[in-house]
Design an enzyme around this catalytic site. Structure first.
Site, PDB file in Angstrom:
ATOM      1  N   HIS A  58       0.878  -1.178   0.000  1.00  0.00           N
ATOM      2  CA  HIS A  58       0.000   0.000   0.000  1.00  0.00           C
ATOM      3  C   HIS A  58       0.915   1.228   0.000  1.00  0.00           C
ATOM      4  O   HIS A  58       2.028   1.173   0.539  1.00  0.00           O
ATOM      5  CB  HIS A  58      -0.830  -0.052   1.294  1.00  0.00           C
ATOM      6  CG  HIS A  58      -1.901   0.983   1.401  1.00  0.00           C
ATOM      7  ND1 HIS A  58      -1.631   2.284   1.747  1.00  0.00           N
ATOM      8  CD2 HIS A  58      -3.238   0.909   1.240  1.00  0.00           C
ATOM      9  CE1 HIS A  58      -2.762   2.962   1.791  1.00  0.00           C
ATOM     10  NE2 HIS A  58      -3.756   2.152   1.481  1.00  0.00           N
ATOM     11  N   ASP A 107       3.402  -4.267   7.756  1.00  0.00           N
ATOM     12  CA  ASP A 107       2.143  -3.540   7.668  1.00  0.00           C
ATOM     13  C   ASP A 107       1.026  -4.549   7.964  1.00  0.00           C
ATOM     14  O   ASP A 107       0.744  -5.426   7.139  1.00  0.00           O
ATOM     15  CB  ASP A 107       2.008  -2.936   6.266  1.00  0.00           C
ATOM     16  CG  ASP A 107       0.671  -2.249   6.054  1.00  0.00           C
ATOM     17  OD1 ASP A 107      -0.241  -2.407   6.893  1.00  0.00           O
ATOM     18  OD2 ASP A 107       0.530  -1.550   5.031  1.00  0.00           O
ATOM     19  N   GLN A 110      -4.212  -5.103   7.065  1.00  0.00           N
ATOM     20  CA  GLN A 110      -5.229  -6.052   6.568  1.00  0.00           C
ATOM     21  C   GLN A 110      -5.118  -7.419   7.213  1.00  0.00           C
ATOM     22  O   GLN A 110      -5.927  -8.294   6.929  1.00  0.00           O
ATOM     23  CB  GLN A 110      -5.117  -6.201   5.033  1.00  0.00           C
ATOM     24  CG  GLN A 110      -5.357  -4.925   4.255  1.00  0.00           C
ATOM     25  CD  GLN A 110      -6.796  -4.397   4.368  1.00  0.00           C
ATOM     26  OE1 GLN A 110      -7.701  -5.076   4.873  1.00  0.00           O
ATOM     27  NE2 GLN A 110      -7.005  -3.179   3.918  1.00  0.00           N
ATOM     28  N   LYS A 148     -10.040  -0.407  10.879  1.00  0.00           N
ATOM     29  CA  LYS A 148     -10.235  -1.593  10.036  1.00  0.00           C
ATOM     30  C   LYS A 148     -10.595  -2.811  10.877  1.00  0.00           C
ATOM     31  O   LYS A 148     -10.956  -3.845  10.348  1.00  0.00           O
ATOM     32  CB  LYS A 148      -8.975  -1.865   9.205  1.00  0.00           C
ATOM     33  CG  LYS A 148      -8.716  -0.804   8.120  1.00  0.00           C
ATOM     34  CD  LYS A 148      -7.588  -1.209   7.245  1.00  0.00           C
ATOM     35  CE  LYS A 148      -7.008  -0.062   6.456  1.00  0.00           C
ATOM     36  NZ  LYS A 148      -7.857   0.394   5.355  1.00  0.00           N
ATOM     37  N   CYS A 181      -4.695   2.425  -3.708  1.00  0.00           N
ATOM     38  CA  CYS A 181      -3.450   2.927  -3.104  1.00  0.00           C
ATOM     39  C   CYS A 181      -2.319   1.913  -3.237  1.00  0.00           C
ATOM     40  O   CYS A 181      -1.500   1.758  -2.316  1.00  0.00           O
ATOM     41  CB  CYS A 181      -3.633   3.292  -1.629  1.00  0.00           C
ATOM     42  SG  CYS A 181      -4.907   4.505  -1.351  1.00  0.00           S
TER      43      CYS A 181
END
Ligand code: PLP
Length: 405
Positions: free
Chosen positions: A117, A194, A197, A220, A360
């Protein structure tokens, strides 16, 4: 198919007359999260970490309890390794500005996957520009796999930092973080994960992964907007200078300098988002009550259904792995001859909310030779009927755009 009614916990899902399949962008919030935020403001509102009167102490206690909840959730060694930020983007920028700019130099390499991302790419482009360290892209197969060969080529004796998403926000694939941390640590590099997700959808254990840093966003995982986390190993956080300076992050200040507070306060300048942290802790408890076994089973069933239905349409192409288990509830697809913006508008007119565009992650889409795509992203509270409605609507799009089928 599991048909439990989770929706009763989500006030907005009960009211809305559209089908929400944009969960990778932001999830919906259960009422226990909304109640926790309201309770903080109604009963505990004072500036935390500052006052010595009971209300402020209570606010501080709630804030620090939330830190402990996050620590236990991602299995960090100590609560001090959890820094509250605004979101994943800010967490990653904190590492880039504080670690990247101070510990990287010309001749070093930063390995970053092509599927990142922009939040886990632009900060490293900045560090590369400012320090002269070279950015090296780890490329994946069209299924999203980072092969051993590619990792061995890209993580070498010059590598000082590896930036990698645990789950891609476009492909949904799960990257081999443990393998990457082993390879990186062998050459003395740190790994920045990261988790935007992954953390909402699977158990994450930062110690088992041996991640040096892990970033994720509250919104999220059904928490409030404006609260995020950065996990960092204590020894790294201690040697890093502050990212932002000002109130709250100091021990003492004098005319010619300041002594900074210990971690994590050193990285939490200004009045903190205590209500956000409390809401995030409520979201984590809600997730834990559901349990990841249940969540993963439910999301896999929904993904399987979506991939089977969409995959049966000859003009639909699903990005990434053929295996629904390697999609983490994310199904990105293209339709021959129809722009994803048109796809999402038509779906919207049928009452289905999805995301269309480059998500993104422009370098990934360029690399895959796709300008943009439509993304349906699921959460355990979605239903099989909603997935069927998506498939039905997609099956009409080419006809509605003037094609014969
Ligand atoms: N990283 C990934 C993989 C994401 O999917 C996102 C959001 O879509 C981000 C980072 C940025 O998250 P935020 O906007 O909450 O900072």
């Amino acid at each position: 198919m599991t048909t439990d009614n989770n929706r009763k916990d989500f006030p907005l899902l009960q009211q809305m007359d559209t089908i929400y399949l944009d969960n990778a962008a932001t999830a919906q919030r259960p009422s226990c999260v909304l109640a926790a935020v309201q309770e903080f403001y109604e009963q505990k509102n004072a500036n935390p970490l500052r006052g010595f009167y009971p209300l402020s102490l209570e606010a501080t206690e709630s804030y620090q309890e939330a830190r402990k909840t996050v620590q236990e959730f991602i299995h960090a060694k100590e609560p001090e390794e959890i820094i509250f930020t605004r979101n994943t983007t800010e967490s990653l920028n904190l590492v880039a500005y504080s670690y990247g700019l101070n510990f990287l130099k010309e001749g070093d390499e930063i390995a970053v996957t092509i599927m990142e991302h922009h939040s886990n790419l632009l900060p490293w482009q900045m560090v590369s520009r400012m320090t002269g360290a070279k950015l090296h892209y780890l490329e994946c197969t069209s299924e999203g796999e980072l092969t051993d060969e590619e990792l061995q080529k890209g993580i070498n004796e010059r590598t000082r930092l590896v930036a990698v998403a645990q789950v891609s926000n476009v492909l949904g694939c799960v990257n081999p973080i443990r393998k990457i941390t082993e390879m990186a640590h062998r050459v003395g590099a740190v790994v920045v994960v990261d988790g935007a997700q992954s953390v909402p959808h699977m158990p994450v254990d930062v110690q088992a992964l041996d991640a040096d840093f892990l970033a994720f966003s509250g919104h999220k995982l059904m928490g409030p907007m404006g609260i995020g986390c950065l996990y960092g190993k204590r020894e790294l956080l201690e040697k890093m200078p502050p990212f932002l300076t000002g109130g709250e992050m100091i021990d003492s200040v004098h005319r010619d300098g300041a002594v900074f507070a210990p971690v994590p306060q050193k990285f939490e300048a200004g009045t903190v988002n205590a209500a956000g942290a409390v809401g995030l802790a409520a979201a984590i408890r809600y997730l834990q009550e559901k349990g990841f076994d249940y969540i993963q089973k439910k999301e896999l069933e929904l993904t399987q259904r979506a991939m089977e239905g969409l995959g049966a349409l000859p003009y639909v192409h699903i990005l990434g792995s053929k295996d629904p288990a390697n999609h983490t509830g994310i199904v990105s697809f293209t339709i021959d001859g129809v722009h994803p913006h048109d796809v999402s508008e038509i779906l919207s007119s049928d009452g289905i909310d999805v995301r269309a565009g480059h998500h993104c992650a422009q370098p990934l889409l360029e690399y895959l030779g796709v300008r943009s795509s439509t993304r349906a992203s699921m959460m355990f509270y979605n239903t099989p009927e909603e997935i069927d409605a998506l498939i039905e609507s997609v099956s009409t799009i080419r006809r509605r755009m003037g094609y014969g089928e």
